[in-house]
Design an enzyme around this catalytic site. Structure first.
Site, mmCIF file in Angstrom:
data_model
loop_
_atom_site.group_PDB
_atom_site.id
_atom_site.type_symbol
_atom_site.label_atom_id
_atom_site.label_comp_id
_atom_site.label_asym_id
_atom_site.label_seq_id
_atom_site.Cartn_x
_atom_site.Cartn_y
_atom_site.Cartn_z
ATOM 1 N N LYS A 22 34.338 46.874 26.161
ATOM 2 C CA LYS A 22 34.893 45.349 26.367
ATOM 3 C C LYS A 22 35.089 44.941 28.011
ATOM 4 O O LYS A 22 34.620 44.077 28.312
ATOM 5 C CB LYS A 22 35.908 45.064 25.512
ATOM 6 C CG LYS A 22 36.791 43.603 25.966
ATOM 7 C CD LYS A 22 38.052 43.393 25.017
ATOM 8 C CE LYS A 22 39.110 44.130 25.568
ATOM 9 N NZ LYS A 22 39.937 43.530 26.949
ATOM 10 N N ASN A 23 35.823 45.707 28.577
ATOM 11 C CA ASN A 23 36.245 45.687 29.883
ATOM 12 C C ASN A 23 35.271 45.807 30.999
ATOM 13 O O ASN A 23 35.313 45.715 32.219
ATOM 14 C CB ASN A 23 37.537 46.327 30.265
ATOM 15 C CG ASN A 23 38.693 45.561 29.289
ATOM 16 O OD1 ASN A 23 38.512 44.516 28.982
ATOM 17 N ND2 ASN A 23 40.014 46.465 29.291
ATOM 18 N N CYS A 119 51.323 36.668 29.609
ATOM 19 C CA CYS A 119 51.102 36.952 28.420
ATOM 20 C C CYS A 119 51.818 37.945 27.729
ATOM 21 O O CYS A 119 53.017 38.279 28.341
ATOM 22 C CB CYS A 119 49.514 37.401 28.478
ATOM 23 S SG CYS A 119 49.410 39.163 28.742
ATOM 24 N N ARG A 124 51.804 38.880 34.757
ATOM 25 C CA ARG A 124 50.286 39.215 35.198
ATOM 26 C C ARG A 124 49.738 37.988 36.060
ATOM 27 O O ARG A 124 48.994 37.341 35.889
ATOM 28 C CB ARG A 124 49.400 39.079 33.976
ATOM 29 C CG ARG A 124 49.787 40.373 33.226
ATOM 30 C CD ARG A 124 48.831 40.502 31.521
ATOM 31 N NE ARG A 124 47.540 40.990 32.272
ATOM 32 C CZ ARG A 124 46.417 41.005 31.330
ATOM 33 N NH1 ARG A 124 46.784 40.947 30.162
ATOM 34 N NH2 ARG A 124 45.560 41.737 31.691
HETATM 35 N N1 EPU Z 1 48.806 42.023 39.571
HETATM 36 C C1 EPU Z 1 49.581 41.143 40.510
HETATM 37 N N2 EPU Z 1 48.950 40.560 41.047
HETATM 38 C C2 EPU Z 1 47.482 40.300 41.001
HETATM 39 C C3 EPU Z 1 46.878 41.104 40.069
HETATM 40 C C4 EPU Z 1 47.555 42.033 39.300
HETATM 41 O O1 EPU Z 1 50.740 41.632 40.796
HETATM 42 O O2 EPU Z 1 47.018 39.310 41.544
HETATM 43 C C5 EPU Z 1 49.803 43.148 38.691
HETATM 44 C C6 EPU Z 1 49.757 42.729 37.429
HETATM 45 O O3 EPU Z 1 50.930 41.797 36.846
HETATM 46 C C7 EPU Z 1 50.019 44.357 36.581
HETATM 47 C C8 EPU Z 1 49.034 45.125 37.635
HETATM 48 O O4 EPU Z 1 48.908 44.339 38.864
HETATM 49 O O5 EPU Z 1 51.415 44.602 36.789
HETATM 50 C C9 EPU Z 1 47.947 45.514 37.298
HETATM 51 O O6 EPU Z 1 46.984 44.622 36.555
HETATM 52 P P1 EPU Z 1 45.578 44.499 36.782
HETATM 53 O O7 EPU Z 1 45.316 43.275 37.645
HETATM 54 O O8 EPU Z 1 45.012 45.601 37.066
HETATM 55 O O9 EPU Z 1 45.263 44.111 35.394
HETATM 56 P P2 EPU Z 1 44.044 43.125 34.612
HETATM 57 O O10 EPU Z 1 43.065 43.317 35.669
HETATM 58 O O11 EPU Z 1 44.513 41.763 34.506
HETATM 59 C C10 EPU Z 1 42.609 44.849 33.377
HETATM 60 C C11 EPU Z 1 42.342 44.847 31.947
HETATM 61 C C12 EPU Z 1 43.458 45.117 31.037
HETATM 62 C C13 EPU Z 1 44.367 46.666 31.565
HETATM 63 C C14 EPU Z 1 44.538 46.321 32.796
HETATM 64 C C15 EPU Z 1 45.167 47.669 33.490
HETATM 65 C C16 EPU Z 1 40.430 43.518 31.817
HETATM 66 C C17 EPU Z 1 39.587 42.300 31.312
HETATM 67 N N3 EPU Z 1 41.705 43.640 31.575
HETATM 68 O O12 EPU Z 1 43.618 43.772 33.356
HETATM 69 O O13 EPU Z 1 43.034 45.536 29.774
HETATM 70 O O14 EPU Z 1 45.442 46.689 30.639
HETATM 71 O O15 EPU Z 1 43.570 45.918 33.722
HETATM 72 O O16 EPU Z 1 44.397 48.767 33.556
HETATM 73 O O17 EPU Z 1 39.736 44.500 32.251
HETATM 74 C C18 EPU Z 1 42.958 45.308 27.452
HETATM 75 O O18 EPU Z 1 41.901 45.733 27.395
HETATM 76 O O19 EPU Z 1 43.925 45.338 26.330
HETATM 77 C C19 EPU Z 1 43.501 44.911 28.678
HETATM 78 C C20 EPU Z 1 45.028 44.324 28.753
#
Ligand code: EPU
Length: 515
Positions: A22-23, A119, A124
């Site tokens: 999915k990701n 969420c 996030r």
């Molecule tokens: N963060 C910030 N600022 C930003 C972006 C992120 O502070 O601008 C923080 C977030 O709040 C978090 C950390 O950095 O504490 C990591 O967040 P990240 O951005 O890596 O997460 P994401 O990209 O929103 C993706 C996956 C998630 C998975 C995370 C971590 C996708 C679509 N989603 O989320 O997948 O948990 O990386 O590996 O790729 C899931 O599939 O159930 C899921 C939640």
């Protein structure tokens, strides 16, 4: 509302093939916005987030077509991006919608994407995505809940040296995609190294992008004038594979997990082996898991790849409730990702939470009850706990699990009692799992069509009348475009799609659907 009813206490045996990630699939779909030519994506998982992303791209004027629903192959063609708008009504159901921001602004110099908001698992924010795009020359304001991004420099972003303060997966993907069409070179430091990012790099390269450093924390992207269409098969879902590994281990079963990528599961395999689970790799694309009679407690800390994934933490916690001893689970990625723990405690698990640490004492005798799923992976953790609980576990709000898992556990067969199920008073019933097989119902919702005027239509956004009207209009246009493009992308002609009675209320003969 859908619920899962699980009768726990039997071991799982069988073979299961893992679907596409999915990701990986979500950013790949967003990447199709970078070119006017068709992008064909294969091995796509049949899960709800993919349908949501399809709707969003269609809303942004792309043609999203597939020969069947649910589908594993999609063709996405964004000839123009009239509406670089990602509306709140879609973004609120799937945060990955933010992945349209980078491609939209890179392609059209303007984007309006709803702020995703927090969420269940944490706040996030997307500040790092926005700061990086500003660094690349975008003017960004956030007003009325929307990110308004615009590039004045002739509509083209410029390459920049970006160092992320924190590793972000979708942030890395957004900037990677944006940089492919920027003027000059972008160096992205402290980039995420997840396999899904490397998969995106592979797709972008096929589309003509100039990228090096994939798999490392420094990505170097030299912008090109334009990208072209490509075909790509997404990698197997390592989290789905990991979830089934725990299912085999926790039920003391014997599962073969096919079509997976063991090389993406290093930290998960290591941790499960440490906990006493027997895992072997009969081939380069399969794993066999056999549960040990006695699981051993082992501490766990979630980390960015190649560390242990936060998306496997809830599943591991379910396993830890059955392990002998004390396991400390530390969540370092998200600040609120222990909601499943309180539901597991209602099932009899011994867990105490202290900030980012959960202390799990096992083995605990779990007993079935009604539990609430709070997010996708928490739901998976509760299903796994239900597999070893005595009696019946009802899992409410399973729409969370439909976002990221295909419903295939019923394909596995139970054989004999699971770990300690006699001691736990296992039901010994006819079937351990009666996992509602309602995908058909969801398909029907997606695939319902109105043929009265010869157009394919798909009902979307049922709760938002004004948006629904607008989206339907676009989908009609989208369906027509798809039919015009039939010859080129090799899908049935309009006559075949609509049958000889096109324009009447006759049922269509074809299997083409547009979303
Ligand atoms: N963060 C910030 N600022 C930003 C972006 C992120 O502070 O601008 C923080 C977030 O709040 C978090 C950390 O950095 O504490 C990591 O967040 P990240 O951005 O890596 O997460 P994401 O990209 O929103 C993706 C996956 C998630 C998975 C995370 C971590 C996708 C679509 N989603 O989320 O997948 O948990 O990386 O590996 O790729 C899931 O599939 O159930 C899921 C939640």
């Amino acid at each position: 509302m859908d619920k899962f009813r699980i009768r726990g206490g039997k071991s799982l045996h069988g073979t299961i093939a893992i679907s596409g990630a999915k990701n990986s699939a979500l950013p790949a779909m967003a990447a199709a916005l970078l070119t006017a030519e068709p992008v064909t994506l294969r091995n796509m998982p049949m899960v709800r987030d993919i349908v949501t992303m399809g709707r969003l791209l269609a809303f942004m004027s792309a043609t999203v077509s597939t020969k069947e629903i649910p589908a594993t192959d999609y063709v996405i063609e964004a000839k123009s991006l009239n509406e670089a708008v990602a509306p709140y009504e879609l973004v609120k159901t799937m945060r990955a919608s933010i992945l349209t921001l980078g491609p939209a602004i890179a392609r059209s110099g303007v984007a309006h994407v709803s702020l995703p908001g927090g969420c269940a698992i944490g706040a996030r924010p997307v500040d790092l995505h926005l700061a990086a795009l500003e660094n690349m020359g975008a003017d960004i304001t956030t007003e009325h809940g929307y990110i308004q991004a615009r590039v004045s420099n002739g509509g083209r972003l410029r390459g920049a040296h970006i160092v992320f303060d924190k590793i972000t997966v979708t942030g890395t993907e957004n900037i990677l995609m944006a940089a492919t069409l920027a003027d000059g070179e972008t160096i992205l430091e402290n980039a995420a190294r997840e396999p899904e990012i490397t998969d995106l790099v592979h797709l972008l390269r096929k589309m003509g992008a100039d990228i090096s450093g994939d798999g490392t924390a420094t990505l170097r992207i030299r912008g090109v004038q334009q990208l072209h269409g490509a075909e790509h098969s997404v990698i197997p879902d390592r989290i789905e594979a990991g979830t089934f590994l725990v299912a085999g281990a926790i039920t003391c079963g014997d599962l073969t997990i096919d079509n997976c990528a063991p090389e993406h599961l290093g930290s998960v395999l290591e941790k499960l082996k440490q906990a006493g689970v027997m895992i072997e790799s009969p081939s380069p694309t399969s794993l066999r898991v056999r549960g040990a009679r006695k699981l051993i407690a082992a501490d766990l800390t979630t980390e960015e790849y190649p560390g242990f994934p936060t998306d496997m933490q809830a599943q591991y916690m379910a396993l830890a409730t059955q392990a002998d001893g004390v396991s400390t689970v530390t969540e370092t990625i998200f600040e609120n990702r222990f909601l499943h723990a309180s539901e597991m405690m209602r099932m009899g698990a011994h867990i105490t939470i202290d900030g980012r640490h959960a202390v799990v004492r096992g083995p605990a005798k779990l007993s079935g009850t009604i539990v609430q799923a709070s997010d996708l992976r928490a739901s998976a953790g509760l299903v796994l706990a239900g597999l070893v609980a005595s009696g019946e576990t009802i899992i409410d709000r399973v729409y969370h699990i439909d976002r990221g898992y295909e419903r295939r556990i019923p394909l596995l067969v139970e054989r004999g009692p699971a770990r300690g199920s006699r001691a736990l008073g296992g039901s010994g019933g006819d079937s351990i799992l009666r996992w509602a097989f309602s995908r058909r119902r969801n398909q029907a919702k997606i695939a319902a069509r109105d043929q009265s005027d010869g157009h394919l239509r798909v009902p979307i956004l049922a709760d938002v009348p004004s948006l629904r009207q607008r989206s339907r209009g676009m989908l009609r246009a989208t369906a027509l475009q798809a039919r015009r493009a039939d010859a080129r992308i090799g899908i049935p002609s309009a006559a075949e799609v609509l049958g000889p009675g096109a324009g009447s209320r006759s049922r269509p003969r074809s299997d083409l659907f547009c979303i």
